[in-house]
Scaffold this motif. Structure first.
Motif, PDB file in Angstrom:
ATOM      1  N   LEU A 126      43.442  42.535  43.738  1.00  0.00           N
ATOM      2  CA  LEU A 126      42.099  43.074  43.960  1.00  0.00           C
ATOM      3  C   LEU A 126      41.056  42.541  42.989  1.00  0.00           C
ATOM      4  CD1 LEU A 126      43.045  46.794  44.696  1.00  0.00           C
ATOM      5  CD2 LEU A 126      42.585  44.959  46.336  1.00  0.00           C
ATOM      6  N   LEU A 127      41.486  42.149  41.784  1.00  0.00           N
ATOM      7  CA  LEU A 127      40.515  41.774  40.760  1.00  0.00           C
ATOM      8  C   LEU A 127      40.535  40.300  40.386  1.00  0.00           C
ATOM      9  CD1 LEU A 127      40.999  44.816  38.354  1.00  0.00           C
ATOM     10  CD2 LEU A 127      39.270  44.527  40.137  1.00  0.00           C
ATOM     11  N   ALA A 128      41.702  39.665  40.441  1.00  0.00           N
ATOM     12  CA  ALA A 128      41.809  38.309  39.886  1.00  0.00           C
ATOM     13  C   ALA A 128      41.739  37.206  40.925  1.00  0.00           C
ATOM     14  CB  ALA A 128      43.121  38.190  39.107  1.00  0.00           C
ATOM     15  N   GLU A 129      41.877  37.542  42.192  1.00  0.00           N
ATOM     16  CA  GLU A 129      41.896  36.496  43.216  1.00  0.00           C
ATOM     17  C   GLU A 129      40.632  36.540  44.067  1.00  0.00           C
ATOM     18  OE1 GLU A 129      45.679  37.300  45.116  1.00  0.00           O
ATOM     19  OE2 GLU A 129      46.620  35.703  43.950  1.00  0.00           O
ATOM     20  N   TRP A 157      38.416  38.974  50.689  1.00  0.00           N
ATOM     21  CA  TRP A 157      38.993  40.273  50.367  1.00  0.00           C
ATOM     22  C   TRP A 157      39.886  40.797  51.478  1.00  0.00           C
ATOM     23  CZ3 TRP A 157      38.295  44.716  53.143  1.00  0.00           C
ATOM     24  CH2 TRP A 157      37.251  44.737  54.082  1.00  0.00           C
ATOM     25  N   ARG A 158      39.577  40.454  52.726  1.00  0.00           N
ATOM     26  CA  ARG A 158      40.429  40.896  53.820  1.00  0.00           C
ATOM     27  C   ARG A 158      41.828  40.301  53.709  1.00  0.00           C
ATOM     28  NH1 ARG A 158      37.646  43.226  58.137  1.00  0.00           N
ATOM     29  NH2 ARG A 158      35.367  43.078  57.983  1.00  0.00           N
ATOM     30  N   GLN A 159      41.905  39.017  53.398  1.00  0.00           N
ATOM     31  CA  GLN A 159      43.199  38.364  53.263  1.00  0.00           C
ATOM     32  C   GLN A 159      43.968  38.916  52.082  1.00  0.00           C
ATOM     33  OE1 GLN A 159      42.908  34.108  52.920  1.00  0.00           O
ATOM     34  NE2 GLN A 159      45.108  33.776  53.220  1.00  0.00           N
ATOM     35  N   ARG A 160      43.270  39.142  50.971  1.00  0.00           N
ATOM     36  CA  ARG A 160      43.927  39.705  49.795  1.00  0.00           C
ATOM     37  C   ARG A 160      44.456  41.109  50.072  1.00  0.00           C
ATOM     38  NH1 ARG A 160      40.010  40.405  45.508  1.00  0.00           N
ATOM     39  NH2 ARG A 160      38.324  39.856  46.929  1.00  0.00           N
ATOM     40  N   SER A 172      39.988  26.186  31.631  1.00  0.00           N
ATOM     41  CA  SER A 172      41.239  25.472  31.776  1.00  0.00           C
ATOM     42  C   SER A 172      41.666  25.437  33.237  1.00  0.00           C
ATOM     43  CB  SER A 172      42.332  26.149  30.938  1.00  0.00           C
ATOM     44  OG  SER A 172      43.602  25.715  31.325  1.00  0.00           O
ATOM     45  N   PRO A 173      42.204  24.309  33.708  1.00  0.00           N
ATOM     46  CA  PRO A 173      42.735  24.271  35.073  1.00  0.00           C
ATOM     47  C   PRO A 173      43.945  25.187  35.260  1.00  0.00           C
ATOM     48  CG  PRO A 173      43.296  22.253  33.880  1.00  0.00           C
ATOM     49  CD  PRO A 173      42.312  23.002  33.031  1.00  0.00           C
ATOM     50  N   LEU A 174      44.547  25.654  34.142  1.00  0.00           N
ATOM     51  CA  LEU A 174      45.667  26.586  34.213  1.00  0.00           C
ATOM     52  C   LEU A 174      45.216  28.033  33.993  1.00  0.00           C
ATOM     53  CD1 LEU A 174      48.380  24.628  32.182  1.00  0.00           C
ATOM     54  CD2 LEU A 174      48.197  24.867  34.654  1.00  0.00           C
ATOM     55  N   ARG A 175      43.917  28.247  34.082  1.00  0.00           N
ATOM     56  CA  ARG A 175      43.377  29.567  33.767  1.00  0.00           C
ATOM     57  C   ARG A 175      43.996  30.663  34.637  1.00  0.00           C
ATOM     58  NH1 ARG A 175      36.920  31.143  33.984  1.00  0.00           N
ATOM     59  NH2 ARG A 175      37.143  33.327  33.318  1.00  0.00           N
ATOM     60  N   ARG A 176      44.170  30.381  35.914  1.00  0.00           N
ATOM     61  CA  ARG A 176      44.727  31.383  36.809  1.00  0.00           C
ATOM     62  C   ARG A 176      46.165  31.733  36.420  1.00  0.00           C
ATOM     63  NH1 ARG A 176      47.645  31.525  41.420  1.00  0.00           N
ATOM     64  NH2 ARG A 176      47.153  33.195  42.906  1.00  0.00           N
ATOM     65  N   ARG A 177      46.949  30.726  36.083  1.00  0.00           N
ATOM     66  CA  ARG A 177      48.330  30.971  35.667  1.00  0.00           C
ATOM     67  C   ARG A 177      48.376  31.729  34.337  1.00  0.00           C
ATOM     68  NH1 ARG A 177      52.091  27.631  38.388  1.00  0.00           N
ATOM     69  NH2 ARG A 177      51.065  26.334  39.947  1.00  0.00           N
ATOM     70  N   PHE A 178      47.514  31.332  33.401  1.00  0.00           N
ATOM     71  CA  PHE A 178      47.443  32.047  32.131  1.00  0.00           C
ATOM     72  C   PHE A 178      47.122  33.519  32.357  1.00  0.00           C
ATOM     73  CE2 PHE A 178      46.121  28.025  29.576  1.00  0.00           C
ATOM     74  CZ  PHE A 178      47.425  27.577  29.642  1.00  0.00           C
ATOM     75  N   GLY A 179      46.162  33.781  33.230  1.00  0.00           N
ATOM     76  CA  GLY A 179      45.758  35.152  33.495  1.00  0.00           C
ATOM     77  C   GLY A 179      46.874  35.978  34.103  1.00  0.00           C
TER      78      GLY A 179
END
Length: 541
Positions: free
Chosen positions: A199-202, A207-210, A339-346
């Motif tokens: 709900l918050l990070a993606e 939002w419908r798909q999430r 960072s391009p890895l920001r999503r993974r880090f998060g």
């Protein structure tokens, strides 16, 4: 820079997808299996209270006592898997160690999967570096923490891949349910982390798909997990997902002060087939409390939580790697940069924080954080890779940096395994000695049945389990010999273990007859009820 080592994009594991035999993960798992099986003999007699409970439950499943096996405190997955191997005729301790070794192999596969965007050589080094940690936790203590780690590594891999189709969402729900079956804490952790992440990070996804993906995952997780909750309700008469949190929260509270009730007086095992009352702590008396009862209790909760956070950060984290805390801080920096890895880090950072805070609010030991050790290892590889690329380090320097990160995780468990194999692990040697003592007692004195003791709850429990009996606990601290004798008679206890105190002094046992000949400087065993005493010259082992 080699195009295969970009931070973004999928990276082929092997040129042309070579055969499984040539796959690096295959060789890593073969080495892992050889090491685990090679050390199994040295660790086969290791036992601990939780392990005895899981083995008691597995035995119930194996003989078809399903209702008796349902337990609100101990999560079922490790006992389910052990029961299958018991049906194949494997000894209980070997069966459960093999279950943990198998779970460790799954965890290693999860590390490989989670590092899917890294070059193959980095994935191989990191996964291979996790082998000592995995073997150690598969052998040195019987707990489901390694199974939880295996599930949560695959959960993290599923989450950071970011696929939201129905099939993948169903898989995520199954993983969450497996985490619950491995250990109850995994369920609220995954639910909080998954809901927050979806709900918050993606936000880059509609939002419908999430929301649809989240609903599917939660529905599957709830449906599968609900089967076990229904079983608990049928046995205990109340709805709950586990009793472990309630017990541990009370144990750590101001009223109980970490004094386990099972270790303070006599308690009968709850059911046939239970080695002790610890096999079902749900039935033990506790003293619940709440931080909302008073200002003092609210302060107790705050200070208790802050102290646990301190211990986690400055003590427990070093049990896994001296770089654990710097790596977590590095994740914080990576989240706040482009960072391009920001999503993974998060994904990993948010999970680590939720996991740590969740345990700090209730009760935490170092082993509870084992799943985070794998996450920290992966995060360290990502950070080292990113630093190497940002600083344009040569491949040799990047390899040295990776080896250093992985080495900090591998060194301590590798050393501990070596000590165990050489016979220098004190705890392991105590278990081995108690096993030999039990064998001697059974052969020379024909000893079996119900036991109790004056002290040394853990060693008495282990000795009783090796004897195949039932342990009724320790005598109350202020009870006189007459009161102890009356309670033992009421419980129908057959044998009483009298352990010497720190000064080598044994307690007075005027109502029993010693059957061990006074040969052991630490333990004397008395027949606790009138009856013929087998004529022997004592016992040896």
């Amino acid at each position: 820079m080699n195009g295969r080592e970009r931070v973004t994009g999928e990276i082929p594991e092997l040129s042309g997808q070579a055969s499984l035999v040539r796959h690096p993960l295959t060789w890593i798992l073969l080495v892992y299996t050889a090491l685990g099986l090679g050390l199994l003999a040295a660790y086969q007699f290791q036992i601990n209270p939780d392990g005895i409970a899981y083995l008691d439950i597995a035995e119930k499943y194996a003989r078809g006592d399903i209702r008796g096996a349902i337990n609100a405190y101990w999560s079922p997955l490790i006992s389910w898997l052990t029961a299958v191997l018991r049906l194949l005729g494997l000894p209980p301790q070997v069966a459960i160690k093999l279950v943990l070794l198998t779970g460790g192999g799954v965890a290693l596969g999860g590390v490989w999967r989670l590092l899917g965007d890294c070059p193959v050589w980095m994935r191989a080094v990191a996964t291979g570096g996790a082998v000592p940690l995995t073997v150690y936790y598969a052998l040195h203590v019987i707990t489901p923490d390694l199974l939880v780690a295996a599930v949560l590594v695959w959960y993290a891999a599923w989450l950071v891949e970011g696929r939201l189709d129905v099939r993948t969402s169903v898989w995520g729900g199954v993983v969450v349910a497996l985490g619950y079956f491995a250990k109850a804490f995994a369920l609220p952790f995954c639910l909080v982390h998954l809901c927050g992440w979806r709900l918050l990070a993606e936000r880059q996804v509609g939002w419908r798909q999430r929301l649809w993906s989240l609903v599917v995952s939660l529905g599957v997780a709830g449906g599968v997990s609900g089967i076990w909750m229904v079983a608990l309700q049928a046995k205990y008469g109340i709805w709950m997902f586990s009793s472990v949190g309630r017990y541990n929260y009370a144990l750590a509270g101001p009223r109980m002060g970490f004094r386990p009730p099972a270790e303070t007086t006599f308690f009968a095992p709850a059911e046939a087939g239970d080695t002790s009352a610890w096999t079902d702590p749900t039935r033990l008396p506790i003293q619940p409390w709440s931080p909302f009862e008073s200002v003092e209790y609210a302060q107790y909760q705050v200070f208790m939580t802050l102290d646990r956070l301190r211990v986690i950060a400055l003590v427990y984290s070093f049990a896994y790697s001296v770089l654990a805390l710097p790596i977590v801080l590095g994740l914080v920096g990576g989240v706040w940069t482009a960072s391009p890895l920001r999503r993974r880090f998060g994904g990993l950072l948010s999970g680590i924080l939720i996991y740590v805070v969740g345990y700090a609010l209730v009760y935490v030991e170092a082993r509870h954080l084992l799943p985070l050790a794998y996450w920290v290892l992966v995060a360290g590889v990502w950070l080292g890779w990113l630093i190497g690329l940002r600083l344009d380090l040569s491949r040799r320097l990047r390899a040295a940096l990776l080896l250093f990160v992985v080495g900090t995780v591998a060194w301590s468990p590798a050393y501990a395994l070596a000590q165990g194999a050489l016979g220098n692990d004190a705890g392991l040697e105590v278990c081995r000695g108690l096993y030999r003592a039990a064998q001697a007692l059974r052969v020379q004195l024909g000893m079996q049945g119900r036991t109790a003791s004056n002290r040394e709850w853990h060693q008495s429990l282990y000795l009783t389990w090796f004897l195949g009996g039932q342990y009724y606990g320790v005598a109350p601290a202020h009870a006189n010999p007459e009161e102890i004798a009356r309670m033992l008679t009421d419980y129908g206890v057959n044998y009483y273990f009298a352990w010497a105190d720190e000064n080598g002094v044994f307690p007075e046992v005027p109502w029993g007859e010693e059957i061990t000949g006074g040969q052991d400087p630490l333990l004397r065993i008395y027949r606790a009820r009138p009856g013929p005493v087998k004529a022997t010259g004592g016992w040896t082992y």
